[in-house]
Design a protein around this motif. Structure first.
Motif, PDB file in Angstrom:
ATOM      1  N   ALA A   1       3.866 -23.675  -9.875  1.00  0.00           N
ATOM      2  CA  ALA A   1       5.018 -24.549  -9.701  1.00  0.00           C
ATOM      3  C   ALA A   1       6.228 -24.029 -10.473  1.00  0.00           C
ATOM      4  CB  ALA A   1       4.670 -25.966 -10.171  1.00  0.00           C
ATOM      5  N   LEU A   2       5.980 -23.377 -11.601  1.00  0.00           N
ATOM      6  CA  LEU A   2       7.073 -22.850 -12.403  1.00  0.00           C
ATOM      7  C   LEU A   2       7.879 -21.813 -11.629  1.00  0.00           C
ATOM      8  CD1 LEU A   2       8.582 -22.610 -15.112  1.00  0.00           C
ATOM      9  CD2 LEU A   2       6.838 -20.941 -15.818  1.00  0.00           C
ATOM     10  N   GLN A   3       7.223 -21.035 -10.790  1.00  0.00           N
ATOM     11  CA  GLN A   3       7.942 -20.011 -10.035  1.00  0.00           C
ATOM     12  C   GLN A   3       9.026 -20.637  -9.156  1.00  0.00           C
ATOM     13  OE1 GLN A   3       7.379 -16.790 -10.711  1.00  0.00           O
ATOM     14  NE2 GLN A   3       5.713 -17.382 -12.084  1.00  0.00           N
ATOM     15  N   ASP A   4       8.723 -21.780  -8.575  1.00  0.00           N
ATOM     16  CA  ASP A   4       9.723 -22.449  -7.732  1.00  0.00           C
ATOM     17  C   ASP A   4      10.901 -22.938  -8.551  1.00  0.00           C
ATOM     18  OD1 ASP A   4       8.214 -22.056  -5.432  1.00  0.00           O
ATOM     19  OD2 ASP A   4       7.118 -23.949  -5.673  1.00  0.00           O
ATOM     20  N   VAL A   5      10.629 -23.468  -9.741  1.00  0.00           N
ATOM     21  CA  VAL A   5      11.704 -23.946 -10.611  1.00  0.00           C
ATOM     22  C   VAL A   5      12.579 -22.783 -11.060  1.00  0.00           C
ATOM     23  CG1 VAL A   5      12.200 -25.013 -12.847  1.00  0.00           C
ATOM     24  CG2 VAL A   5      10.424 -25.969 -11.368  1.00  0.00           C
TER      25      VAL A   5
ATOM     26  N   SER B   1       3.304 -22.825 -19.245  1.00  0.00           N
ATOM     27  CA  SER B   1       4.095 -23.149 -18.051  1.00  0.00           C
ATOM     28  C   SER B   1       4.458 -24.622 -17.991  1.00  0.00           C
ATOM     29  CB  SER B   1       3.310 -22.750 -16.797  1.00  0.00           C
ATOM     30  OG  SER B   1       3.059 -21.358 -16.773  1.00  0.00           O
ATOM     31  N   ALA B   2       3.552 -25.497 -18.433  1.00  0.00           N
ATOM     32  CA  ALA B   2       3.847 -26.934 -18.406  1.00  0.00           C
ATOM     33  C   ALA B   2       5.045 -27.267 -19.281  1.00  0.00           C
ATOM     34  CB  ALA B   2       2.626 -27.723 -18.862  1.00  0.00           C
TER      35      ALA B   2
ATOM     36  N   ALA C   1      -3.462 -18.271 -13.171  1.00  0.00           N
ATOM     37  CA  ALA C   1      -3.981 -18.718 -11.877  1.00  0.00           C
ATOM     38  C   ALA C   1      -4.178 -20.235 -11.911  1.00  0.00           C
ATOM     39  CB  ALA C   1      -5.295 -18.007 -11.559  1.00  0.00           C
ATOM     40  N   ASP C   2      -3.082 -20.947 -12.133  1.00  0.00           N
ATOM     41  CA  ASP C   2      -3.147 -22.403 -12.276  1.00  0.00           C
ATOM     42  C   ASP C   2      -1.956 -23.017 -11.559  1.00  0.00           C
ATOM     43  OD1 ASP C   2      -0.896 -23.230 -14.365  1.00  0.00           O
ATOM     44  OD2 ASP C   2      -1.751 -21.344 -15.063  1.00  0.00           O
ATOM     45  N   PRO C   3      -2.037 -24.299 -11.214  1.00  0.00           N
ATOM     46  CA  PRO C   3      -0.953 -24.918 -10.430  1.00  0.00           C
ATOM     47  C   PRO C   3       0.350 -25.075 -11.207  1.00  0.00           C
ATOM     48  CG  PRO C   3      -2.640 -26.540 -11.023  1.00  0.00           C
ATOM     49  CD  PRO C   3      -3.194 -25.202 -11.367  1.00  0.00           C
ATOM     50  N   TYR C   4       0.314 -25.131 -12.528  1.00  0.00           N
ATOM     51  CA  TYR C   4       1.542 -25.287 -13.306  1.00  0.00           C
ATOM     52  C   TYR C   4       2.357 -23.992 -13.317  1.00  0.00           C
ATOM     53  CZ  TYR C   4      -0.766 -29.543 -14.740  1.00  0.00           C
ATOM     54  OH  TYR C   4      -1.402 -30.768 -14.716  1.00  0.00           O
TER      55      TYR C   4
END
Length: 357
Positions: A52-56, A253-254, A46-49
């Motif tokens: 964002a990974l899902q979009d990549v 994820s980062a 539950a974090d922004p990284y």
């Protein structure tokens, strides 16, 4: 606070050819970890990284893709196969498949899936080879074939073309089977063939991918990417049950973001592949050494005299692949340099010349 720091316990100038797992972490990935550090964010994804990974991931694999980050390749294969099977099911693989040979029985003992191994000459499955184990459907005394799992690139250093993968997937689907791809070195295969990741996965008909990163410059970050939602059941719960749910997932994820947002994954894989080509060419020119196959990705296989192998291993670690014939495996990594390769070849030449005197 303390002023003490960790003392360096290794020689950073020492390189080898044992495994792309031996290489360090790419500097851009280390920078991404530092960027993701600090403050508090949600745990368990539950974090922004991770968001964002899902979009990549969808950019690489298509809008239907769902990504589940986790710690390592064994975990990715276990989670993928467990989510794709019932306890009485089986997965058809090659006899040299990493999931069959090098994971301490984890797919069978943890995921509970029987591995049906087929001998192959080149580490690759074909429709005809799949048929050797695709039988016994509905017979209660026989583990039920449910998944075909392929490795890209393979343990023998070979690479499936998109057409070969498509043939495997079409045949498997025609038998009612799903297809899993162990992509620990998927980047190397894509770089070798000069195709996007989806050409070897989504477009070929693969249902679930174990998406590798550790062998291509990450500290320890892999993922399961689901391409066909109907091919799995509850991957979130399977990931947790399999002890692969990272609490501080932002740091997993980062790393994947750093590698795949741009072309870093491709640049790193291309370097490893190019160094393997250079290494094979150099070895082939040394009298007394023999390259057994043209490298297709970042692995080189060669036959060396046993004494030479033992002496070279003292400086450049690498593994003996087939002791019976003296065949060794040499792996190149994202950080392998021309100097590393040329130094090894020079030492090989020197040793063989000295041995011939």
């Amino acid at each position: 606070m303390t002023d003490s720091v960790l003392s360096r316990l290794h020689d950073p100038a020492r390189k080898g050819f044992a495994s792309d797992n031996h290489a360090g972490v790419h500097p851009e990935v280390l920078q991404a970890l530092a960027t993701a550090n600090g403050g508090h964010v949600g745990a368990y994804g539950a974090d922004p990284y991770t968001e964002a990974l899902q979009d990549v991931v969808r950019r690489h694999f298509g809008e239907q893709a769902e990504c589940y980050p986790l710690f390592n390749g064994t975990g990715a294969n276990v989670v993928a196969l467990a989510a794709m099977t019932d306890r009485w099911d089986a997965a058809i693989c090659t006899a040299t498949a990493h999931a069959h040979v090098d994971e301490c029985g984890a797919p069978e003992k943890v995921a509970g899936v029987k591995m049906l191994a087929v001998p192959t000459p080149d580490g690759k499955l074909t429709p005809e080879l799949i048929d050797r184990e695709a039988h016994g459907f509905g017979f209660e005394h026989h583990a039920q074939p449910r998944v075909v799992t392929v490795t890209q690139s393979t343990e023998l250093g070979t690479v499936y073309t998109p057409e070969e993968l498509q043939a495997v997937c079409e045949h498997a689907h025609g038998l009612g089977l799903t297809v899993h791809l162990d992509g620990a070195r998927l980047a190397n295969a894509a770089a070798a063939l000069d195709v996007p990741l989806r050409a070897l996965t989504t477009d070929a008909g693969v249902d679930v991918v174990s998406w590798g990163g550790t062998k291509n410059g990450l500290m320890g970050a892999e993922a399961v990417v689901v391409l066909t939602p109907d091919a799995v059941r509850q991957p979130r719960f399977v990931r947790k049950l399999s002890t692969q749910l990272a609490s501080k997932m932002r740091f997993v994820s980062a790393q994947l973001l750093a590698l795949h947002t741009g072309d870093l994954w491709l640049e790193a894989a291309r370097r490893a592949n190019a160094m393997a080509g250079r290494l094979a060419a150099g070895i082939a020119e040394v009298p007394g050494a023999r390259v057994t196959q043209t490298p297709q990705a970042n692995a080189v296989f060669a036959v060396l005299p046993a004494g030479t192998t033992a002496r070279l291993q003292e400086r450049w670690p690498f593994y003996v692949w087939d002791p019976a014939v003296g065949e060794v495996r040499l792996m190149c990594s994202w950080d392998t340099t021309e100097e590393d390769v040329d130094g090894f070849v020079a030492a090989l030449r020197e040793d063989l010349v000295a041995a011939a005197r």
